[in-house]
Design a protein around this motif. Structure first.
Motif, PDB file in Angstrom:
ATOM      1  N   ALA A  31      -9.133   0.703   8.835  1.00 47.67           N
ATOM      2  CA  ALA A  31      -7.899  -0.058   8.630  1.00 47.67           C
ATOM      3  C   ALA A  31      -7.215   0.344   7.331  1.00 47.67           C
ATOM      4  O   ALA A  31      -5.982   0.474   7.266  1.00 47.67           O
ATOM      5  CB  ALA A  31      -8.205  -1.554   8.627  1.00 47.67           C
ATOM      6  N   LEU A  32      -8.000   0.564   6.281  1.00 45.52           N
ATOM      7  CA  LEU A  32      -7.432   0.981   4.997  1.00 45.52           C
ATOM      8  C   LEU A  32      -6.695   2.305   5.135  1.00 45.52           C
ATOM      9  O   LEU A  32      -5.559   2.451   4.668  1.00 45.52           O
ATOM     10  CB  LEU A  32      -8.548   1.115   3.957  1.00 45.52           C
ATOM     11  N   HIS A  33      -7.319   3.254   5.796  1.00 43.04           N
ATOM     12  CA  HIS A  33      -6.718   4.587   5.896  1.00 43.04           C
ATOM     13  C   HIS A  33      -5.576   4.640   6.908  1.00 43.04           C
ATOM     14  O   HIS A  33      -4.829   5.633   6.936  1.00 43.04           O
ATOM     15  CB  HIS A  33      -7.799   5.613   6.236  1.00 43.04           C
ATOM     16  N   ASN A  34      -5.439   3.587   7.698  1.00 41.72           N
ATOM     17  CA  ASN A  34      -4.316   3.500   8.625  1.00 41.72           C
ATOM     18  C   ASN A  34      -3.112   2.771   8.023  1.00 41.72           C
ATOM     19  O   ASN A  34      -2.075   2.644   8.676  1.00 41.72           O
ATOM     20  CB  ASN A  34      -4.738   2.797   9.916  1.00 41.72           C
ATOM     21  N   VAL A  35      -3.244   2.284   6.784  1.00 41.18           N
ATOM     22  CA  VAL A  35      -2.134   1.588   6.133  1.00 41.18           C
ATOM     23  C   VAL A  35      -0.959   2.540   5.961  1.00 41.18           C
ATOM     24  O   VAL A  35      -1.112   3.681   5.519  1.00 41.18           O
ATOM     25  CB  VAL A  35      -2.575   1.040   4.754  1.00 41.18           C
ATOM     26  N   ASP A  36       0.224   2.062   6.323  1.00 44.12           N
ATOM     27  CA  ASP A  36       1.455   2.815   6.107  1.00 44.12           C
ATOM     28  C   ASP A  36       1.868   2.617   4.640  1.00 44.12           C
ATOM     29  O   ASP A  36       2.385   1.558   4.275  1.00 44.12           O
ATOM     30  CB  ASP A  36       2.549   2.302   7.047  1.00 44.12           C
ATOM     31  N   VAL A  37       1.619   3.609   3.798  1.00 49.67           N
ATOM     32  CA  VAL A  37       1.861   3.445   2.364  1.00 49.67           C
ATOM     33  C   VAL A  37       3.341   3.251   2.052  1.00 49.67           C
ATOM     34  O   VAL A  37       3.692   2.610   1.056  1.00 49.67           O
ATOM     35  CB  VAL A  37       1.284   4.628   1.562  1.00 49.67           C
ATOM     36  N   ASN A  38       4.194   3.787   2.883  1.00 49.83           N
ATOM     37  CA  ASN A  38       5.632   3.566   2.679  1.00 49.83           C
ATOM     38  C   ASN A  38       5.989   2.109   2.932  1.00 49.83           C
ATOM     39  O   ASN A  38       6.751   1.507   2.162  1.00 49.83           O
ATOM     40  CB  ASN A  38       6.440   4.472   3.607  1.00 49.83           C
ATOM     41  N   ALA A  39       5.421   1.534   3.987  1.00 49.62           N
ATOM     42  CA  ALA A  39       5.748   0.162   4.358  1.00 49.62           C
ATOM     43  C   ALA A  39       5.264  -0.849   3.323  1.00 49.62           C
ATOM     44  O   ALA A  39       5.898  -1.899   3.137  1.00 49.62           O
ATOM     45  CB  ALA A  39       5.143  -0.163   5.722  1.00 49.62           C
ATOM     46  N   VAL A  40       4.151  -0.551   2.623  1.00 45.71           N
ATOM     47  CA  VAL A  40       3.629  -1.505   1.646  1.00 45.71           C
ATOM     48  C   VAL A  40       4.062  -1.170   0.218  1.00 45.71           C
ATOM     49  O   VAL A  40       3.608  -1.793  -0.741  1.00 45.71           O
ATOM     50  CB  VAL A  40       2.083  -1.585   1.722  1.00 45.71           C
ATOM     51  N   GLY A  41       4.946  -0.200   0.070  1.00 48.59           N
ATOM     52  CA  GLY A  41       5.497   0.103  -1.239  1.00 48.59           C
ATOM     53  C   GLY A  41       4.608   0.945  -2.136  1.00 48.59           C
ATOM     54  O   GLY A  41       4.730   0.884  -3.368  1.00 48.59           O
ATOM     55  N   LEU A  42       3.723   1.755  -1.542  1.00 53.26           N
ATOM     56  CA  LEU A  42       2.823   2.582  -2.338  1.00 53.26           C
ATOM     57  C   LEU A  42       3.056   4.077  -2.129  1.00 53.26           C
ATOM     58  O   LEU A  42       2.167   4.899  -2.378  1.00 53.26           O
ATOM     59  CB  LEU A  42       1.363   2.236  -2.014  1.00 53.26           C
ATOM     60  N   ALA A  43       4.235   4.442  -1.687  1.00 53.02           N
ATOM     61  CA  ALA A  43       4.522   5.855  -1.416  1.00 53.02           C
ATOM     62  C   ALA A  43       4.438   6.715  -2.671  1.00 53.02           C
ATOM     63  O   ALA A  43       4.195   7.923  -2.584  1.00 53.02           O
ATOM     64  CB  ALA A  43       5.902   5.991  -0.785  1.00 53.02           C
TER      65      ALA A  43
END
Length: 357
Positions: free
Chosen positions: A152-164
């Motif tokens: 689940a962690l590695h499937n996080v969309d980093v753009n969507a959660v503001g971590l791009a």
């Protein structure tokens, strides 16, 4: 390094500890910074953990957790608690369970260094990956829960959660090897032939970069999680100090390193145990399940990833040893005991590379 949410092992408010807090000043700061905080009653330092001093706060019957930079001179780029706080804020409410980040102090805070406060998560930390107090079925469920959380962690969309912008894209292993080699050299207290050999091998190895980029935890292991009191559910993933954008294989290999580390002394691995009888998964099965959950192929450069994991944990431990010598370790006695671990992990990595398995 998971030291946040287990009950402290000694009573008191840390008054005899060199990292004691000024409760009056801290209480005033938190009362105006965290809605509903109230009056601070106590701050008890957790006895475990080697990186960032962590305290259980009691304020009018409510519990909070404070995590601070260590005192004294620190290595550059280490102990960035503001990065930890940013991850907590980004992931709170997502498929990855984390405590809620409540407040980040400035560097010039009431305790003289940067810290943050997060919610207290009521659960249990499982310190021994062999899970001696669990049933066979319980062990299987707990390892499967860890596997699911990692996917689940590695499937996080980093753009969507503001971590791009949380890390540089590409060349993750190359940059990490350079960073940790520099950190290791800065903390070196004696010359270790196996560590020098390992650094040289990693620097010369052409690691496969298939373009995968994910939010990586950096210290993914069982004692950095809070589990439900009854059951296998992961309630919170802790200790995000080493998190960044990088290759997800690094987290997977780092956890699977535990399959090779012994379960004795200062090591908390599951190497040498009868894993089938205990209900602990085989390394290959754990990797396959993770890949199935993410819909990706089995990694091809597994030996390199494992060797990198041994190298990095050796560099981390060496940093703890150096801080102990300098008087800045969170747990000085344990830090001194860890000194013998660095040559051992370096030798294990060298043997792994030479044997190819």
């Amino acid at each position: 390094m998971a030291d946040q949410h287990q009950e402290p092992r000694a009573p008191g408010n840390g008054a005899a500890n060199p990292t004691m807090l000024d409760l009056d000043a801290l209480g005033r700061e938190l009362a105006v910074s965290i809605p509903g905080f109230g009056a601070l009653q106590s701050a008890t330092k957790f006895s475990d953990g080697q990186s960032n001093p962590t305290y259980l706060l009691l304020a009018e019957g409510k519990r909070y957790v404070l995590r601070a930079k260590p005192p004294g001179q620190l290595l550059a780029s280490a102990h960035q608690v503001d990065r930890e706080f940013r991850v907590l804020k980004a992931l709170h409410g997502s498929a990855v369970p984390v405590p809620e980040g409540l407040y980040l102090s400035p560097e010039q805070s009431s305790i003289g260094r940067m810290f943050y406060v997060m919610s207290h998560v009521d659960g249990r930390i499982l310190w021994d990956p062999a899970l001696p107090d669990e049933t066979v079925e319980g062990r299987r469920a707990i390892y499967d829960s860890m596997n699911r959380t990692l996917a689940a962690l590695h499937n996080v969309d980093v753009n969507a959660v503001g971590l791009a912008d949380f890390g540089k894209p590409g060349s993750y292993f190359e940059r990490q090897i350079a960073r940790w080699a520099k950190q290791y050299r800065a903390s070196e207290t004696e010359k270790l032939e196996d560590m020098d050999w390992l650094i040289d091998w990693l620097e010369k190895h052409d690691a496969c970069d298939d373009g995968q980029v994910a939010l990586v935890h950096g210290d993914y292991r069982i004692d950095n999680m809070i589990f439900a009191h009854h059951g296998a559910e992961v309630l919170a993933l802790l200790d995000w100090e080493l998190s960044t954008l990088g290759h997800p294989l690094a987290d997977l290999a780092y956890q699977c390193m535990q399959w090779r580390l012994p379960n004795r002394g200062n090591f908390r691995g599951i190497g040498g145990l009868d894993r089938e009888a205990l209900g602990l998964p085989r390394e290959a099965d754990y990797v396959r399940t993770y890949c199935e959950r993410r819909g990706i192929d089995i990694p091809q450069d597994w030996i390199f990833a494992l060797a990198f994991s041994f190298f990095r944990i050796g560099a981390i431990i060496q940093g703890v040893v150096k801080r102990a010598q300098d008087g800045n370790a969170s747990n000085p006695e344990k830090a001194r005991q860890l000194a013998a671990a660095v040559p051992l992990v370096a030798r294990m990595a060298r043997d792994l590379v030479n044997k190819g398995e």
